[in-house]
Design a protein around this motif. Structure first.
Motif, PDB file in Angstrom:
ATOM      1  N   VAL B  79      -0.558  12.208 -52.339  1.00  0.00           N
ATOM      2  CA  VAL B  79      -1.032  11.585 -53.576  1.00  0.00           C
ATOM      3  C   VAL B  79      -0.601  10.124 -53.638  1.00  0.00           C
ATOM      4  O   VAL B  79      -1.408   9.227 -53.900  1.00  0.00           O
ATOM      5  N   SER B  80       0.676   9.850 -53.326  1.00  0.00           N
ATOM      6  CA  SER B  80       1.118   8.462 -53.478  1.00  0.00           C
ATOM      7  C   SER B  80       0.464   7.552 -52.432  1.00  0.00           C
ATOM      8  O   SER B  80       0.005   6.455 -52.753  1.00  0.00           O
ATOM      9  N   LEU B  81       0.390   8.014 -51.180  1.00  0.00           N
ATOM     10  CA  LEU B  81      -0.222   7.170 -50.148  1.00  0.00           C
ATOM     11  C   LEU B  81      -1.706   6.957 -50.412  1.00  0.00           C
ATOM     12  O   LEU B  81      -2.236   5.856 -50.242  1.00  0.00           O
ATOM     13  N   THR B  82      -2.390   8.021 -50.819  1.00  0.00           N
ATOM     14  CA  THR B  82      -3.826   7.897 -51.060  1.00  0.00           C
ATOM     15  C   THR B  82      -4.103   6.950 -52.225  1.00  0.00           C
ATOM     16  O   THR B  82      -5.000   6.109 -52.156  1.00  0.00           O
ATOM     17  N   GLY B  86      -5.898   3.626 -51.366  1.00  0.00           N
ATOM     18  CA  GLY B  86      -7.184   3.537 -52.055  1.00  0.00           C
ATOM     19  C   GLY B  86      -7.247   2.323 -52.970  1.00  0.00           C
ATOM     20  O   GLY B  86      -8.253   1.616 -53.010  1.00  0.00           O
ATOM     21  N   PHE B  87      -6.156   2.072 -53.674  1.00  0.00           N
ATOM     22  CA  PHE B  87      -6.127   0.919 -54.576  1.00  0.00           C
ATOM     23  C   PHE B  87      -6.202  -0.390 -53.784  1.00  0.00           C
ATOM     24  O   PHE B  87      -6.969  -1.296 -54.118  1.00  0.00           O
ATOM     25  N   VAL B 164      -4.858  11.874 -45.945  1.00  0.00           N
ATOM     26  CA  VAL B 164      -4.986  10.506 -46.450  1.00  0.00           C
ATOM     27  C   VAL B 164      -6.248   9.864 -45.877  1.00  0.00           C
ATOM     28  O   VAL B 164      -7.001   9.189 -46.585  1.00  0.00           O
ATOM     29  N   TRP B 165      -6.486  10.116 -44.603  1.00  0.00           N
ATOM     30  CA  TRP B 165      -7.693   9.574 -43.962  1.00  0.00           C
ATOM     31  C   TRP B 165      -8.948  10.075 -44.679  1.00  0.00           C
ATOM     32  O   TRP B 165      -9.875   9.324 -44.939  1.00  0.00           O
ATOM     33  N   ALA B 216      -7.775   9.832 -60.711  1.00  0.00           N
ATOM     34  CA  ALA B 216      -7.582   9.998 -59.278  1.00  0.00           C
ATOM     35  C   ALA B 216      -6.380  10.896 -58.994  1.00  0.00           C
ATOM     36  O   ALA B 216      -6.443  11.779 -58.138  1.00  0.00           O
ATOM     37  N   ALA B 217      -5.295  10.711 -59.746  1.00  0.00           N
ATOM     38  CA  ALA B 217      -4.078  11.483 -59.480  1.00  0.00           C
ATOM     39  C   ALA B 217      -4.294  12.970 -59.770  1.00  0.00           C
ATOM     40  O   ALA B 217      -3.903  13.822 -58.969  1.00  0.00           O
TER      41      ALA B 217
END
Lengths: 297, 292
Positions: B79-82, B86-87, B164-165, B216-217
Motif C-alpha cells: 500500500v505505501s509503495l504503490t 503512483g503519486f 506494486v508493478w 486509493a488506500a
C-alpha cells in the motif's frame, strides 16, 4: 517548470531542458522501463528456442526468432493430464465471459434503475449493504455457495460460474447504473410516466438507450474482471470449463521435467491478450471503468 | 392508480434478484460461514458447537501465523509503495511532458492483466538461474545475488514487487484525476508567493487530495486481504510455507485439507478485518453525501 499555469507561449518557453526537466524525464524513462521490462521479456522469450534461453541472456533479442512456442502453447502444451494447449482454456473463458457479461449488466442495470428512480422502501438499506459486501473477500462466501449450488443440482458447471460472476458483479454494476440514472434529469422520467409508460417500458425504451456510455464502461469493467478471474473459475466452473487463467497456471506450475519457458511465456501472453486489447482499444474508457468500478477492488 | 400499483410491483420484481442475492448469498452465506467456524466441522459441515475452539487452534497454527505475518508485511509495503510511486508518477505526468498519453498507457497497462499473468511473469524474471540475477552476472557483476524468490525470508517481498508493478498505474490514474482537479488559481497564487514547486505539492496539493488518497488506500487494502492468485501463481506459498497468505490458508483448508471449521474461522477473521477498515470509510463517504 510551472507550465501548468502559464499561458501557452510561456509554457512553450518553459519546455527548455532545465536540469529539473532532465531529472523529470530521467525519472519517467526509468519508471517506464520498470513497467515495460516484463512485457518485453515475455515477448522475446516466447520467440526464442529453448537452447537459446538456457545459455542466453534474458534481455537479448532472439537470434533466430520462431513462433513454434506460440503454436505449442496454443495447441499442444500440457495442462495437467491433457495436452491440447491453452486453446481449450481460451474457448472456456469465452463461453464464461459472454453470458456473464450480458447477464451481470442486465441484472445490475435493472437493480440500479429500480433503486435510483423508483421510491422503493428500504432501497437505501439494500444499496448500503451491497456496498459493504463489495469489499468482502470471496473466501467468506465460497464454501456455503459451493454447497448451495450442489444442493440445487447445479454443482460445478457453466451456468454456475455465470451465476457466480453475476452475483459478485452485482454491487459494482448496481452502483454504476444507479449513479448514472440518478444523474439524469428527473423530468425525463416523469414525462414518460405521464405518457403512461410502465416500469419496464421506461427501462427498455428510455433509460437503457440513454445509458450507452455506462454500458460501455460496464462491458469493459466486467470483461477484464471476468477474464482475469482465477479463484471463482477454479472453484465453480468445473473440470470441463476451467477458464484460461487456471489452465495457464496449470501449464506453468505443474509441468514435469525441464520447464519450457518459451511455451510458458507464449501461453502467458495469450492469456493477457484479451485484457490488453480491451485496454489499448478502449483508451480512456478503461480508466473511467476502473474509476467507476473502483469499489470492486 | 392501477398503473402506479403495477409499476410499483414491477419495481419490486426487478429488485428480486438483488434481494435474493442479498439474503441468500451475502447474509446467508456469511452467517453460515460464521456458524461453521464455531463447530468442529472437518470434511463436511456438522453442528457440534465448540465455541471459540477453532479460533484458539488458529492462533496456535504456524501456517496461519506465517500467513498473517506475511499479509501484514505485504500490506504495509504494497500500500505505501504503490501510493508513493503512483503519486510520483501522476505528478511527473502532470508536468506537461511529451507523449503524455503513451507514458500513461505504459504505467497503467499492467493493471489490465490478471494476477496470474503478473505472478508468472515475475516468477520468471526473479528466477535466479535465468532471470535478473543471471543478467546482472553476465554483465560482469559476478557476485550479484538476487535470489529472493527461493529464500524463505524474502519470498514475500517478491510478491510485493509484482503487486506494486501491477497496481501503481491504478493509483497514478486516481491521483492524476485528483491533480487535474486542482484549481489553477492555487498554482498562480503559489507562484506569486514565490513558493518552490515541491513546497506547493507538499504543503498544499497533498493535503487537498485527501479523498484521492483515501479512495486509493481503501481500494488497495481490500485488495491486500483478497491476495490469493499472486501467491498461487508466483510461489504457490513457498518455499515451504514462507509466502502463504490468509486467503490461501482458507482455500487450502476448505478444499484440500478438509478442515472446514478452521478454514471458516480464518475466513471470519478476514471478514472482521475488512469490515473494520471499510465500515468507517463507507460511513465517512455517506456522511459526505457522495456514495460513489
Amino acid at each position: 517548470m510551472t507550465a501548468l499555469v502559464q499561458p501557452l507561449s510561456a509554457a512553450r518557453r518553459s519546455k527548455r531542458m532545465t536540469p529539473a526537466r532532465w531529472g523529470l524525464y530521467a525519472f519517467i524513462f526509468i519508471t517506464a522501463l520498470y513497467f515495460l521490462l516484463p512485457l518485453y521479456v515475455m515477448v522475446v522469450t516466447s520467440l526464442k528456442p529453448m537452447a537459446e534461453i538456457r545459455q542466453g541472456n534474458l534481455l537479448a533479442l532472439p537470434a533466430a526468432p520462431s513462433i513454434d512456442a506460440w503454436v505449442k502453447a496454443w495447441s499442444s502444451a500440457c495442462t495437467g493430464l491433457t495436452c491440447q494447449g491453452i486453446k481449450i482454456g481460451f474457448l472456456n473463458s469465452l463461453r464464461i465471459l459472454v453470458p456473464s457479461v450480458v447477464l451481470s449488466i442486465l441484472v445490475g442495470s435493472l437493480t440500479g434503475y429500480a433503486l435510483s428512480l423508483w421510491r422503493v422502501r428500504g432501497a437505501n438499506v439494500l444499496f448500503g449493504a451491497m456496498m459493504v459486501v463489495a469489499f468482502i473477500p470471496y473466501q467468506v462466501f465460497i464454501y456455503p455457495l459451493v454447497r448451495v449450488f450442489s444442493f440445487a443440482g447445479l454443482g460445478q458447471s457453466l451456468s454456475t460460474i455465470v451465476m457466480i460472476h453475476t452475483i459478485f458483479g452485482l454491487p459494482t454494476m448496481t452502483l454504476l447504473f444507479r449513479n448514472y440514472f440518478a444523474s439524469l434529469p428527473v423530468e425525463l422520467f416523469k414525462a414518460a410516466r405521464v405518457d403512461g409508460a410502465g416500469f419496464y417500458q421506461i427501462y427498455a425504451r428510455i433509460m437503457m438507450p440513454m445509458a450507452t456510455p455506462m454500458i460501455v464502461v460496464a462491458v469493459i469493467l466486467q470483461t477484464t474482471g471476468i477474464w482475469n478471474d482465477f479463484i471463482l473459475g477454479l472453484v465453480f466452473a468445473g473440470r470441463d470449463n476451467l477458464p484460461m487463467t487456471v489452465q495457464l497456471n496449470n501449464i506453468v506450475n505443474s509441468t514435469q521435467g525441464e520447464r519450457a519457458y518459451n511455451v510458458d511465456m507464449a501461453a502467458t501472453l495469450l492469456t493477457a491478450l484479451l485484457p490488453l486489447v480491451v485496454y489499448f482499444g478502449s483508451g480512456r474508457w478503461f480508466v473511467r471503468g476502473i474509476a467507476a468500478g473502483a469499489v470492486k477492488g | 392508480m392501477r398503473l402506479a400499483l403495477s409499476s410499483r410491483l414491477s419495481a419490486i420484481s426487478a429488485l428480486l434478484p438483488a434481494l435474493v442475492v442479498m439474503f441468500v448469498v451475502y447474509i446467508g452465506a456469511t452467517s453460515w460461514t460464521v456458524w461453521m467456524s464455531l463447530t468442529n466441522s472437518r470434511m463436511l459441515p456438522n453442528s457440534n458447537f465448540v465455541g471459540l475452539r477453532q479460533y484458539q487452534l488458529l492462533l496456535g497454527n504456524d501456517r496461519w501465523i506465517t500467513s498473517v505475518h506475511n499479509i501484514v508485511i505485504y500490506g504495509v509495503l504494497f500500500v505505501s509503495l504503490t501510493l508513493l510511486i503512483g503519486f510520483l508518477l501522476a505528478v511527473a505526468i502532470d508536468q506537461r511532458v511529451r507523449a503524455e498519453d503513451t507514458i500513461r498507457s505504459i504505467y497503467l497497462y499492467p493493471y489490465s492483466m490478471s494476477f496470474v499473468v503478473t505472478g508468472l511473469v515475475w516468477q520468471w524474471l526473479l528466477n535466479p538461474t535465468l532471470g535478473i540475477q543471471h543478467v546482472l552476472r553476465s554483465w560482469g557483476f559476478e557476485g550479484a545475488t538476487f535470489d529472493w524468490i527461493v529464500r524463505p525470508e524474502t519470498a514475500i517481498y517478491c510478491l510485493v514487487i509484482a503487486g506494486v508493478w501491477q497496481a501503481s498505474g491504478l493509483v497514478m490514474a486516481i491521483m492524476l484525476a485528483g491533480l487535474r482537479g486542482v484549481d489553477d488559481e492555487i498554482w498562480k497564487a503559489a507562484r506569486v508567493d514565490g513558493l518552490p514547486k515541491w513546497r506547493v505539492y507538499v504543503s498544499i496539493i497533498i493535503p487537498m487530495m485527501g479523498a484521492s488518497f483515501a479512495t486509493a488506500a481503501v481500494l488497495l487494502s481490500t485488495g491486500v486481504v483478497r491476495l490469493y492468485d499472486l501467491s498461487v501463481a508466483m510461489t504457490n506459498g513457498g518455499p515451504g510455507i514462507a509466502s502463504e497468505v490468509p486467503a490461501k490458508f482458507v482455500m487450502d483448508h476448505l478444499f484440500e485439507r478438509a478442515n472446514i471449521g478452521l478454514a471458516t474461522a480464518a475466513a471470519t477473521t478476514m471478514l472482521i478485518t475488512v469490515i473494520a477498515v471499510v465500515a468507517p470509510y463507507l460511513y465517512w463517504r455517506a456522511r459526505k453525501g457522495e456514495m460513489r
